[in-house]
Design a protein around this motif. Sequence first.
Motif, mmCIF file in Angstrom:
data_model
loop_
_atom_site.group_PDB
_atom_site.id
_atom_site.type_symbol
_atom_site.label_atom_id
_atom_site.label_comp_id
_atom_site.label_asym_id
_atom_site.label_seq_id
_atom_site.Cartn_x
_atom_site.Cartn_y
_atom_site.Cartn_z
ATOM 1 N N PHE A 95 0.848 -1.196 0.000
ATOM 2 C CA PHE A 95 0.000 0.000 0.000
ATOM 3 C C PHE A 95 0.878 1.238 0.000
ATOM 4 N N LEU A 96 0.371 2.296 -0.541
ATOM 5 C CA LEU A 96 1.131 3.543 -0.555
ATOM 6 C C LEU A 96 1.347 3.994 0.896
ATOM 7 N N PRO A 97 2.450 4.715 1.167
ATOM 8 C CA PRO A 97 2.765 5.096 2.547
ATOM 9 C C PRO A 97 1.673 5.899 3.241
ATOM 10 N N HIS A 98 1.864 6.036 4.526
ATOM 11 C CA HIS A 98 0.862 6.558 5.443
ATOM 12 C C HIS A 98 0.301 7.912 5.062
ATOM 13 N N HIS A 99 1.185 8.802 4.613
ATOM 14 C CA HIS A 99 0.738 10.182 4.433
ATOM 15 C C HIS A 99 0.090 10.437 3.069
ATOM 16 N N GLU A 100 0.048 9.364 2.237
ATOM 17 C CA GLU A 100 -0.638 9.560 0.953
ATOM 18 C C GLU A 100 -2.138 9.707 1.218
ATOM 19 N N GLU A 101 -2.772 10.447 0.292
ATOM 20 C CA GLU A 101 -4.187 10.713 0.504
ATOM 21 C C GLU A 101 -5.025 9.434 0.386
ATOM 22 N N LYS A 102 -4.662 8.623 -0.615
ATOM 23 C CA LYS A 102 -5.393 7.391 -0.839
ATOM 24 C C LYS A 102 -4.394 6.257 -0.809
ATOM 25 N N ARG A 103 -4.573 5.339 0.178
ATOM 26 C CA ARG A 103 -3.602 4.249 0.265
ATOM 27 C C ARG A 103 -4.166 3.066 -0.506
ATOM 28 N N ALA A 104 -3.739 2.951 -1.764
ATOM 29 C CA ALA A 104 -4.326 1.921 -2.617
ATOM 30 C C ALA A 104 -3.274 0.916 -3.047
ATOM 31 N N TYR A 105 -3.751 -0.330 -3.308
ATOM 32 C CA TYR A 105 -2.892 -1.331 -3.925
ATOM 33 C C TYR A 105 -3.818 -2.178 -4.779
ATOM 34 N N GLY A 106 -3.644 -2.044 -6.083
ATOM 35 C CA GLY A 106 -4.528 -2.747 -6.999
ATOM 36 C C GLY A 106 -5.970 -2.323 -6.758
ATOM 37 N N ASP A 107 -6.792 -3.348 -6.503
ATOM 38 C CA ASP A 107 -8.212 -3.050 -6.263
ATOM 39 C C ASP A 107 -8.493 -2.818 -4.784
ATOM 40 N N TYR A 108 -7.418 -2.915 -3.967
ATOM 41 C CA TYR A 108 -7.634 -2.793 -2.518
ATOM 42 C C TYR A 108 -7.338 -1.378 -2.035
ATOM 43 N N LEU A 109 -7.944 -1.063 -0.974
ATOM 44 C CA LEU A 109 -7.817 0.272 -0.427
ATOM 45 C C LEU A 109 -7.597 0.119 1.095
ATOM 46 N N MET A 110 -6.628 0.894 1.650
ATOM 47 C CA MET A 110 -6.435 0.864 3.094
ATOM 48 C C MET A 110 -7.105 2.093 3.686
ATOM 49 N N GLU A 111 -8.173 1.848 4.437
ATOM 50 C CA GLU A 111 -8.910 2.973 5.005
ATOM 51 C C GLU A 111 -9.039 2.788 6.504
ATOM 52 N N GLU A 112 -8.556 3.741 7.266
ATOM 53 C CA GLU A 112 -8.608 3.691 8.733
ATOM 54 C C GLU A 112 -8.091 2.353 9.258
ATOM 55 N N GLY A 113 -6.976 1.948 8.679
ATOM 56 C CA GLY A 113 -6.350 0.720 9.165
ATOM 57 C C GLY A 113 -7.030 -0.555 8.716
ATOM 58 N N LYS A 114 -7.992 -0.452 7.810
ATOM 59 C CA LYS A 114 -8.683 -1.664 7.350
ATOM 60 C C LYS A 114 -8.573 -1.773 5.836
ATOM 61 N N VAL A 115 -8.410 -3.011 5.384
ATOM 62 C CA VAL A 115 -8.350 -3.232 3.934
ATOM 63 C C VAL A 115 -9.774 -3.323 3.396
ATOM 64 N N LYS A 116 -10.017 -2.593 2.302
ATOM 65 C CA LYS A 116 -11.356 -2.634 1.706
ATOM 66 C C LYS A 116 -11.227 -2.820 0.203
ATOM 67 N N LEU A 117 -12.278 -3.304 -0.393
ATOM 68 C CA LEU A 117 -12.289 -3.351 -1.862
ATOM 69 C C LEU A 117 -12.673 -1.968 -2.354
ATOM 70 N N GLU A 118 -12.023 -1.557 -3.447
ATOM 71 C CA GLU A 118 -12.270 -0.201 -3.926
ATOM 72 C C GLU A 118 -13.724 -0.012 -4.343
ATOM 73 N N ASN A 119 -14.301 -1.120 -4.878
ATOM 74 C CA ASN A 119 -15.695 -0.988 -5.325
ATOM 75 C C ASN A 119 -16.680 -1.224 -4.182
ATOM 76 N N GLY A 120 -16.163 -1.362 -2.951
ATOM 77 C CA GLY A 120 -17.057 -1.515 -1.800
ATOM 78 C C GLY A 120 -17.603 -2.909 -1.631
ATOM 79 N N GLY A 121 -17.070 -3.892 -2.371
ATOM 80 C CA GLY A 121 -17.571 -5.270 -2.268
ATOM 81 C C GLY A 121 -17.160 -5.917 -0.949
#
Lengths: 359, 164
Positions: A95-121
């Motif tokens: 995942f992109l480092p902490h201070h990036e606005e959007k911490r993304a890796y592929g279709d995954y997103l790191m939000e508030e310390g939790k991994v999420k699917l970008e499409n909300g699945g």
Amino acid sequence: MAVKVSYFSKAKVFTLLVLFLTFFSVNVRAQEHEVGAVEPIEHPVKEAKFNAGKMILEHIADAHEWHVAGNFTIPLPCIIYSQEKGLDVFMSSQFLPHHEEKRAYGDYLMEEGKVKLENGGKLYDFSITKNVLSLLVSGAMLLLVFLTVARSYKTRSGKAPKGLQSMLEPIILFVRDDIAKPTIGPKYNRFMPLLLTIFFFIFFGNLLGLIPVFPGGANLTGNVAITGFLAVIVLGVVTFIANKHYWGHIIAMPGVPKWVLIILTPIEILGFVLRPFVLMVRLFANITAGHIISLAFYSLIFIFGAKSAVAGYGVSIVSIMFTVFMFAMELLVAFLQAFVFTLLTAIYFGSAIEEPAHH
Amino acid sequence: MGLITPEIGLLFWMFVTFGIVFFILAKFAWKPIMKSLSEREDSIAEALDKAEEAKKQMANLKADNEKLLAQARSEREAILREAKEMKESIIAQAKSSADTEGKKMIASAKENIEREKSAAIADLKNQVAAYSIEIAEKLIRKKLESNKEQDELVNKAINDFHLN
């Protein structure tokens, strides 16, 4: 007697060392937050100032990486299963480092310390998170410590305990003689393995949570999944072992008028579920609260430090004094909560296998 | 709300870890530990019982010894007393028998002496008588050498007879 004195003094030295490390490391961590407070030069929008609440919640919550000190963070493996993407295993450093606005890796997103699917699945996260690693560490410690102790019981059978064995024997005897025997009665031996495992799992987890440096400092026993799991085990065992007498008291309390049962039976059934639920909440709340209070005292330093450096240093003295006190309290709580959980579990077991008294 | 929502991942790992730890510890740690603890306690309790028993036996032994000693002492005293009594009685008996024997001897000696004395006196009397007769014969013979004197004596003797 002299041996005992030296042992205690060793324990004292160890406690002091742990305390010292606490301040040292929490200060390092705090400094890092201070660095975070200076950082706005680069990212003026995001971290304008030190946010105590956010820091504390981040600390007591689970995370996909283990922050050690300064900019040093240990990435942890993410194991994600979702229906659309299947099983994915990768390191959280992807995942992109902490201070990036959007911490993304592929279709995954790191939000508030939790991994999420970008499409909300929907996804199932089986990652080795901070708490899972801490769990594995404490499990390994339990195995290491008690297999060693068990070996010394074999090699030194019939002799007086020594070393690690003599340190843990009083606790084992405490669990047996002061928790299991008086509450369960003569059949206590059957429950000793579970009670001892629960006791030492909680005790070690609590102590590990008090050590601020890696691999300690995770809020393992202050996690509702962990305490909930323990409570469910207790509930399961009670359901399995409970005798006719126990069920009889829950479903239809003997010696009570029929119409009272309409009120009493639901209460008893509720109590049946509520007892483990209370076990879960008590441990979770106590440990989490301890972590929150300690961190809150430290946060005071930076809240005042943001106003003026003098105030920050001034408050730090008081804060550290309070934290020393809190740490001592937490050491007590670490034992106390393990004791309380195990004691209530034993009482619960005891009531489940109690033979009908003569009345 | 993240804090109080249990996460499935952690639950899963907890299930795995706790399960493994529990089974390994139950089999290889708690079982031998509890066993050797209870064994040690049993052996300690047994040793204490034995010590207590030994103490009791010692006390019994001591009491027995004391009794024996007291008995021996009283026996010794009895023997001593008896011996003393016997000694005294033997002495007394010896004394009394010596007394009677002495008396008897003295009495027989006196008797002998008396007998010898009377015999001697009798002998002396006889001899004195014999000597007297001899002397008297010699005297008479001498005096009666003349007829006159013989007559005178016969007269005198006849006078004396008459007088008697």
